[in-house]
Every structure is written in structure tokens, then in C-alpha cells.
Enzyme design. Sequence first.
Site, PDB file in Angstrom:
ATOM      1  N   HIS A  86      -0.252  -1.354  -1.028  1.00  0.00           N
ATOM      2  CA  HIS A  86       1.270  -0.019  -0.310  1.00  0.00           C
ATOM      3  C   HIS A  86       2.398  -0.505  -1.700  1.00  0.00           C
ATOM      4  O   HIS A  86       3.222   0.161  -2.088  1.00  0.00           O
ATOM      5  CB  HIS A  86       2.079  -1.270   0.642  1.00  0.00           C
ATOM      6  CG  HIS A  86       2.840  -0.159   0.812  1.00  0.00           C
ATOM      7  ND1 HIS A  86       4.797  -0.780   0.810  1.00  0.00           N
ATOM      8  CD2 HIS A  86       3.371   0.766   1.563  1.00  0.00           C
ATOM      9  CE1 HIS A  86       5.344   0.163   1.146  1.00  0.00           C
ATOM     10  NE2 HIS A  86       5.119   0.891   1.361  1.00  0.00           N
ATOM     11  N   GLU A  91      -0.011   4.740   0.740  1.00  0.00           N
ATOM     12  CA  GLU A  91       0.260   4.282   1.414  1.00  0.00           C
ATOM     13  C   GLU A  91      -0.528   4.587   2.497  1.00  0.00           C
ATOM     14  O   GLU A  91      -1.636   4.579   2.353  1.00  0.00           O
ATOM     15  CB  GLU A  91       1.072   5.243   2.257  1.00  0.00           C
ATOM     16  CG  GLU A  91       2.753   6.317   1.328  1.00  0.00           C
ATOM     17  CD  GLU A  91       3.302   4.885   2.152  1.00  0.00           C
ATOM     18  OE1 GLU A  91       3.471   4.262   2.452  1.00  0.00           O
ATOM     19  OE2 GLU A  91       4.290   4.562   1.134  1.00  0.00           O
ATOM     20  N   HIS A 123       6.082  -1.023   8.853  1.00  0.00           N
ATOM     21  CA  HIS A 123       5.056  -0.192   9.776  1.00  0.00           C
ATOM     22  C   HIS A 123       4.106  -0.109  10.783  1.00  0.00           C
ATOM     23  O   HIS A 123       3.578  -0.152  11.333  1.00  0.00           O
ATOM     24  CB  HIS A 123       3.298  -1.023   8.589  1.00  0.00           C
ATOM     25  CG  HIS A 123       3.992  -0.689   7.346  1.00  0.00           C
ATOM     26  ND1 HIS A 123       4.540  -1.091   6.247  1.00  0.00           N
ATOM     27  CD2 HIS A 123       3.593   0.702   6.643  1.00  0.00           C
ATOM     28  CE1 HIS A 123       4.916  -1.071   5.160  1.00  0.00           C
ATOM     29  NE2 HIS A 123       4.637   0.671   5.120  1.00  0.00           N
ATOM     30  N   CYS A 185     -13.975 -11.653   6.218  1.00  0.00           N
ATOM     31  CA  CYS A 185     -13.826 -12.370   6.934  1.00  0.00           C
ATOM     32  C   CYS A 185     -14.985 -11.041   8.039  1.00  0.00           C
ATOM     33  O   CYS A 185     -16.446 -10.991   7.969  1.00  0.00           O
ATOM     34  CB  CYS A 185     -12.786 -12.341   7.773  1.00  0.00           C
ATOM     35  SG  CYS A 185     -12.711 -13.854   8.662  1.00  0.00           S
TER      36      CYS A 185
END
EC number: 3.1.2.-
Length: 283
Positions: A86, A91, A123, A185
Site C-alpha cells: 500500500h 491498493e 481497511h 508460511c
Amino acid sequence: MTVQKSKNPQVDIAEDNAFFPSEYSLSQYTSPVSDLDGVDYPKPYRGKHKILVIAADERYLPTDNGKLFSTGNHPIETLLPLYHLHAAGFEFEVATISGLMTKFEYWAMPHKDEKVMPFFEQHKSLFRNPKKLADVVASLNADSEYAAIFVPGGHGALIGLPESQDVAAALQWAIKNDRFVISLCHGPAAFLALRHGDNPLNGYSICAFPDAADKQTPEIGYMPGHLTWYFGEELKKMGMNIINDDIAGRVHKDRKVLTGDSPFAANALGKLAAQEMLAAYAG
């Protein structure tokens, strides 16, 4: 006198036989502030391209003894990469398989972080009101404005995403149309959606959370039982190479697939993704 924190998983009273990580494991693997740094993008992107986040929409992961692990997307693994992207001018939109809200591992939220928490609040509505992934997939074409697909980690990525034809279609579109794929991950478990059909990730190398580490986490009460399957084993069967066998905050780039090994890699992955995407779209 120091009191040893309990290694017993903590009861999640919102569901039968469900558990959060133990106090001990949370003391070892979570922090009230993140390691966010290096957010320096003096010439951010100013165009229309954006990120599609494929988030988890299910909280409870069954383990081998029938107990449920109360999970979702890991906040650090979700928010730090997005913070960098961002700041670099990209965006993002959020989609889930069901179109229902994103589930977060709130027990890992860096609730005292003065940069990450305002970013999350700004957000939050995107995560609470995501798009339905099938609707996004139906609209994809060579001219679509998504510059990347981002699949955050957290054990929630093991639920639904590896079997989703919509996830498979989104990944196939990204690779074939020269877009970025970003994950870390347990997020790469979503790549398993490609295993029963066209698999453009065959031969790619990635970082991911090691199966060996997942097999150890019940010992400290991070999970209330062992997993019933291990995503690293399955990724290798479909032709992918996992280059790490430990958790060291490592990141890796293979063409336009950018990956990290754990929450410890979230900040570095955010930097890598921002730099690579700026080079591709703002150069």
C-alpha cells in the site's frame, strides 16, 4: 519468582472442543508490536493495478484427536506485506471462497503497534465485506487490473483453499498472464488447488512453513493436536521445491512467485514484493 506460563491450549468458548494457543506459545511467538520497518518508497506507483488478497473464511481446523484449532489468517502475515504494498502505491481488494468475512487469528494481532493497527482499522471493512472469489474469477481476463494475488498465512489457509477450483483458476490466471503470486508460511497450501489439473507452478521453488515445525507445535500447546495432513509433503508431490527446512525469516523469489517462511518473514516479504512490483509497474 518467575511463574512459568501454561503450555495447555486455551479454551475457545465460542465452539465445542475448540482451542486457542497456550499462554506459553503466545509468549514465544506473538508480540504486541510488529517488526515493521523499511517502509520507504519515494516514488510510489500511481496506476490502476492492484492486489487481490485471497483470505481465509473459516476459523476451525480439525486436528488428529478431534479437537479444533481456532485459527484464521495470521495478522502479521497479512498486514505487514499489505502495508508495504500500500505504501508503494498498490491498493488491494479482498476475496474469500464464500464471500463471507475474513477470519483472523486475533490472538496474534499486534494491538499496540502504532502503524499496523491504524492501517488495519482503515481497511477493516475490506476484510469484513470481501468479494466472493468465484465472482472475481468469472471476470478475469488478460486486461484485468490485478497485478498480484496474495495469499496470507495462518493455519486458516489449510481450510478450503487447497480444494477450491476458484483458487486454482485465480492462480492459473496469474501465472499465465505474468502477474505476481505472493504468499508465506501456510499460505502456499493454497497452491495445492492446482494439483488435480493444469499446474503452472510445477518446478517452482518456494519458502513455506516447514512440516517438521508443524509436527512440534502441539508440544507447547500452540495447537490442541497434530494436523491430519501436512501441506509441504503435498506440495512436493505436485512438483514444487520447498527450499527451507527451518524458520529464519527467509524470503525467496522464483520468477514472479514471491514467498516467505513464517511470520518472521512478513516484513521482508513486504519489502521484496513492493520492490519487485514497483520495478514491474512503475519503472
